[in-house]
Design a protein around this motif. Structure first.
Motif, PDB file in Angstrom:
ATOM      1  N   PHE A  69      16.682  11.349   1.446  1.00  0.00           N
ATOM      2  CA  PHE A  69      15.458  10.571   1.509  1.00  0.00           C
ATOM      3  C   PHE A  69      15.745   9.071   1.622  1.00  0.00           C
TER       4      PHE A  69
ATOM      5  N   ALA B  70      14.700   5.686   0.926  1.00  0.00           N
ATOM      6  CA  ALA B  70      13.764   4.860   0.152  1.00  0.00           C
ATOM      7  C   ALA B  70      13.607   3.497   0.821  1.00  0.00           C
TER       8      ALA B  70
ATOM      9  N   SER C 175       6.512   3.781  -1.422  1.00  0.00           N
ATOM     10  CA  SER C 175       6.838   3.107  -0.158  1.00  0.00           C
ATOM     11  C   SER C 175       8.154   2.337  -0.229  1.00  0.00           C
TER      12      SER C 175
ATOM     13  N   GLU D 180       5.109  -4.852 -10.931  1.00  0.00           N
ATOM     14  CA  GLU D 180       3.813  -4.442 -11.487  1.00  0.00           C
ATOM     15  C   GLU D 180       3.641  -4.966 -12.919  1.00  0.00           C
TER      16      GLU D 180
END
Ligand SMILES: Nc1ncnc2c1ncn2[C@@H]1O[C@H](COP(=O)(O)OP(=O)(O)OP(=O)(O)O)[C@@H](O)[C@H]1O
Length: 325
Positions: free
Chosen positions: A16, A18, A40, A159
């Motif tokens: 995968f 990233a 994302s 965040e």
């Protein structure tokens, strides 16, 4: 001057990707948001910049220095996460002073710097409290003060307000903007919240599936989105004739006009200054148009009525939008 460069960064987890060949330049003194849906690659990119994650290939430069092989501690960064790990047994003052103490700065200097920081983050009256005696928002402000204490070259925020409720988030992002205007440290903010990015950042990089789709000012991205993904991520959209349109860029007409599509009015919602008109086209697809109160009054729409819509702007199409005589 470029404060941070990531150059051709790739990061795979198994098969995968990233981060898929990501390059970005963060200008000195800017507040840049990394914006994108969950998964994302925003956090991965921030962690690669910070050194918490090692890229498979690619390089990271901070203030012109290649830091790719350096540990996070040696990169001159301040980092704040969503769930900030404060030292619970230390007062707010000692938490903020921590980085300076381990750097063995003179006591008087530490004391003056901590006073200044607590003032800046609005916690001057809280210095003797313990983290458990602070609200979530106050704790994140303490985290920012602690990250800023050692005068990092760049501030990386993942965040930071993610765990707080909506009202507090909104207050804190206004606060962060003001803090940045005061302190000017180059800041990278990870967020999945489009409004937060538009509100706080002077530049936004939109990520999707490990790639950067577009980088620009909030206004550039909103007005000239590079593609449908950016357009639909940065605000509400309606689909008309297979193309994306902003709801406020739809002209609603009572009579058939050129290029207009017949639609049925489903609902008219008054949201103060704005009025949202829910519509359904002949294929049964829903779309939404947004107009002003004045315009809505002129149209005087009712549920079930057939009208016509086309891309355009009511303000420049008054003759078109006006009811048929
Ligand atoms: N240590 C890991 N091992 C395996 N996969 C990982 C690891 N870290 C991240 N990923 C995967 O990489 C992708 C990107 O993760 P990343 O945390 O960067 O996304 P994000 O955009 O920050 O999303 P979110 O907003 O949900 O945090 C995700 O699909 C995630 O599952």
């Amino acid at each position: 001057m470029t404060a941070i460069s990531a150059i051709d960064v790739n990061k795979h987890y198994g098969d995968f990707a990233a981060l898929d060949n990501v390059s970005i330049e963060i200008p000195d003194g800017s507040l840049t948001a990394l914006l994108g849906p969950s998964g994302s690659g925003k956090s991965t990119l921030l962690r690669v910049i910070s050194g918490l994650e090692v890229p498979d290939t690619g390089r990271v430069l901070i203030a012109g220095e290649d830091v790719t092989a350096l540990t996070p501690q040696k990169r001159g960064i301040g980092f704040v996460f969503q769930h900030y790990a404060a030292f619970k047994h230390m007062t707010v003052r000692d938490n903020v002073a921590f980085g300076l103490k381990i750097r063995k700065r003179p006591k008087a200097e530490i004391s003056a710097r901590v006073d200044e920081l607590l003032e800046i983050v609005g916690l001057a009256g809280f210095q003797r409290r313990y983290p458990s005696q602070l609200s979530g928002g106050q704790r994140q402000r303490m985290a920012l003060a602690r990250a800023l204490a050692v005068e990092p070259k760049v501030l990386l925020l993942d965040e930071p307000f993610g765990a707080l409720d909506a009202k507090v988030r909104e207050d804190l992002r206004t606060w962060l903007r003001r803090l940045h205007d005061e302190v000017h440290v180059t800041t990278v903010l990870v967020t999945h919240d489009q409004e937060e990015a538009m509100d706080v950042a002077d530049r936004i990089a939109v990520l999707n599936a490990g790639r950067i789709e577009q980088i620009g000012s909030p206004r550039e991205l909103y007005e000239e989105p590079a593609n449908d993904f950016v357009m639909s991520f940065l605000g509400p959209v309606a689909t008309l004739g297979g193309k994306l349109v902003r709801p406020h860029d739809l002209v609603v007409s009572l009579r058939q006009i050129e290029d207009a599509v017949p639609v049925t009015v489903e609902r008219v919602v008054h949201l103060g200054f704005e009025v949202r008109i829910s519509l359904r086209d002949a294929d049964g697809e829903e779309l939404s148009a947004q107009t002003t109160r004045g315009e809505a009054a002129r149209l005087d729409l009712s549920e079930g009525q057939q009208v016509f819509v086309r891309p355009g702007h009511p303000a420049f199409d008054a003759d078109v939008a006006a009811p048929a005589a």
